[in-house]
Design a protein around this motif. Structure first.
Motif, PDB file in Angstrom:
ATOM      1  N   PHE A   1      26.120  33.753  84.867  1.00  0.00           N
ATOM      2  CA  PHE A   1      25.954  34.906  85.544  1.00  0.00           C
ATOM      3  C   PHE A   1      24.865  34.330  86.679  1.00  0.00           C
ATOM      4  CE2 PHE A   1      22.394  34.466  82.216  1.00  0.00           C
ATOM      5  CZ  PHE A   1      21.313  34.384  82.849  1.00  0.00           C
ATOM      6  N   SER A   2      24.438  35.254  87.683  1.00  0.00           N
ATOM      7  CA  SER A   2      23.789  34.985  88.497  1.00  0.00           C
ATOM      8  C   SER A   2      22.952  36.099  88.980  1.00  0.00           C
ATOM      9  CB  SER A   2      24.274  34.648  90.016  1.00  0.00           C
ATOM     10  OG  SER A   2      25.433  35.397  90.409  1.00  0.00           O
ATOM     11  N   VAL A   3      21.268  35.866  89.178  1.00  0.00           N
ATOM     12  CA  VAL A   3      20.516  36.937  89.599  1.00  0.00           C
ATOM     13  C   VAL A   3      20.678  37.235  90.834  1.00  0.00           C
ATOM     14  CG1 VAL A   3      18.277  37.601  89.733  1.00  0.00           C
ATOM     15  CG2 VAL A   3      18.997  36.358  87.688  1.00  0.00           C
ATOM     16  N   LEU A   4      20.793  38.511  91.038  1.00  0.00           N
ATOM     17  CA  LEU A   4      20.850  39.343  92.321  1.00  0.00           C
ATOM     18  C   LEU A   4      19.638  39.912  93.045  1.00  0.00           C
ATOM     19  CD1 LEU A   4      24.401  40.855  91.816  1.00  0.00           C
ATOM     20  CD2 LEU A   4      23.977  38.693  92.973  1.00  0.00           C
ATOM     21  N   ALA A   5      19.045  40.489  92.050  1.00  0.00           N
ATOM     22  CA  ALA A   5      17.755  41.438  92.598  1.00  0.00           C
ATOM     23  C   ALA A   5      16.830  41.545  91.425  1.00  0.00           C
ATOM     24  CB  ALA A   5      18.219  42.644  92.975  1.00  0.00           C
ATOM     25  N   ARG A   6      15.662  41.878  91.642  1.00  0.00           N
ATOM     26  CA  ARG A   6      14.572  42.211  90.388  1.00  0.00           C
ATOM     27  C   ARG A   6      13.906  43.618  90.743  1.00  0.00           C
ATOM     28  NH1 ARG A   6       9.305  41.483  90.937  1.00  0.00           N
ATOM     29  NH2 ARG A   6       8.893  39.937  92.425  1.00  0.00           N
TER      30      ARG A   6
ATOM     31  N   ASP B   1      15.400  41.816  96.723  1.00  0.00           N
ATOM     32  CA  ASP B   1      16.712  41.599  96.965  1.00  0.00           C
ATOM     33  C   ASP B   1      16.636  39.732  96.989  1.00  0.00           C
ATOM     34  OD1 ASP B   1      19.145  40.666  97.837  1.00  0.00           O
ATOM     35  OD2 ASP B   1      19.158  41.923  99.661  1.00  0.00           O
ATOM     36  N   LEU B   2      17.333  39.227  96.110  1.00  0.00           N
ATOM     37  CA  LEU B   2      17.318  37.685  95.925  1.00  0.00           C
ATOM     38  C   LEU B   2      18.715  37.237  95.975  1.00  0.00           C
ATOM     39  CD1 LEU B   2      15.442  37.719  92.384  1.00  0.00           C
ATOM     40  CD2 LEU B   2      14.530  37.195  94.624  1.00  0.00           C
ATOM     41  N   ARG B   3      19.565  37.844  96.885  1.00  0.00           N
ATOM     42  CA  ARG B   3      20.799  37.455  97.177  1.00  0.00           C
ATOM     43  C   ARG B   3      20.803  36.359  98.442  1.00  0.00           C
ATOM     44  NH1 ARG B   3      23.533  43.264  97.254  1.00  0.00           N
ATOM     45  NH2 ARG B   3      21.610  43.664  98.710  1.00  0.00           N
ATOM     46  N   GLY B   4      19.761  35.946  98.973  1.00  0.00           N
ATOM     47  CA  GLY B   4      19.591  35.131  99.962  1.00  0.00           C
ATOM     48  C   GLY B   4      19.617  33.719  99.522  1.00  0.00           C
TER      49      GLY B   4
ATOM     50  N   GLU C   1      12.779  32.313  92.366  1.00  0.00           N
ATOM     51  CA  GLU C   1      12.734  33.488  91.541  1.00  0.00           C
ATOM     52  C   GLU C   1      13.875  33.641  90.764  1.00  0.00           C
ATOM     53  OE1 GLU C   1      10.763  37.170  90.484  1.00  0.00           O
ATOM     54  OE2 GLU C   1      10.355  35.002  90.885  1.00  0.00           O
ATOM     55  N   ARG C   2      15.128  33.510  91.501  1.00  0.00           N
ATOM     56  CA  ARG C   2      16.439  33.535  90.766  1.00  0.00           C
ATOM     57  C   ARG C   2      16.435  32.600  89.521  1.00  0.00           C
ATOM     58  NH1 ARG C   2      18.999  33.298  95.756  1.00  0.00           N
ATOM     59  NH2 ARG C   2      19.442  31.362  95.710  1.00  0.00           N
ATOM     60  N   ASP C   3      15.885  31.101  89.626  1.00  0.00           N
ATOM     61  CA  ASP C   3      16.013  30.378  88.484  1.00  0.00           C
ATOM     62  C   ASP C   3      14.918  30.842  87.654  1.00  0.00           C
ATOM     63  OD1 ASP C   3      17.758  28.892  90.029  1.00  0.00           O
ATOM     64  OD2 ASP C   3      16.267  27.333  90.538  1.00  0.00           O
TER      65      ASP C   3
END
Length: 180
Positions: A122-127, A88-91, A99-101
């Motif tokens: 767009f924005s990354v939420l999770a991988r 989860d990368l929503r934090g 990691e989102r970048d």
């Protein structure tokens, strides 16, 4: 006023890019008050599938469902429970931001002209740690699973990386089941 500003034209293109059928807008108009990119994109979300639906598919229930889907992606995706293999990368922690970048840069590197994500915000939420999938929120109201290639150079052709757009939590969960 007949004709569309570039920003409204872009919103219609972004909304229609999720559909596999061709869409041509022959006449359009906007007003000085009440028009916005979000309105044009969400109306396209609603109208495009209905235009291409069969008469049997154009029911009140279908229209209601598409209307709800056109307005609620940001709400449900923020609350969706991720599979165990996902990070989860929503934090807002430093590591999540890094990691989102990193994943955003990789998506931008791999996406070229003609791709459904090219030029989109767009924005990354999770991988997914088990696959090269990334869950992204595409502005203003779309959700996609992007399967990265991590090729040394950007792919020569789309659809790479594969981007699968989903309209609701149920479709996302179905995609996760297919990929498991």
């Amino acid at each position: 006023m007949f004709g569309l500003l570039d920003e409204y034209r872009g919103a219609i293109r972004a909304a229609s890019s999720v559909f596999t059928f061709p869409m041509i807008v022959r006449v359009a108009a906007h007003a000085q008050i009440g028009s916005s990119t979000i309105v044009f994109e969400r109306l396209t979300d609603l109208l495009a599938p209905l235009v291409y639906a069969t008469d049997a598919e154009r029911t009140d229930e279908v229209v209601r469902l598409w209307w709800e889907r056109a307005w609620t992606a940001r709400n449900w995706v923020d609350e969706v429970e991720l599979p165990e293999s996902y990070v989860d990368l929503r934090g807002t922690t430093y590591n999540e931001t890094l990691e989102r970048d990193r994943l955003s840069s990789e998506i931008r590197r791999e996406v070229g002209p003609g791709h459904r994500l090219f030029g989109q915000r767009f924005s990354v939420l999770a991988r997914d740690t088990a696959r090269d999938d990334v869950l992204v929120f595409v502005e203003p109201n779309r959700v996609a699973l992007v399967h990265l290639t991590y090729a040394p150079s950007a792919p020569d052709r789309h659809p790479w990386p594969i981007a699968t757009f989903v309209l609701d939590k149920q479709q996302l969960e179905e995609q996760w089941q297919l990929r498991a």
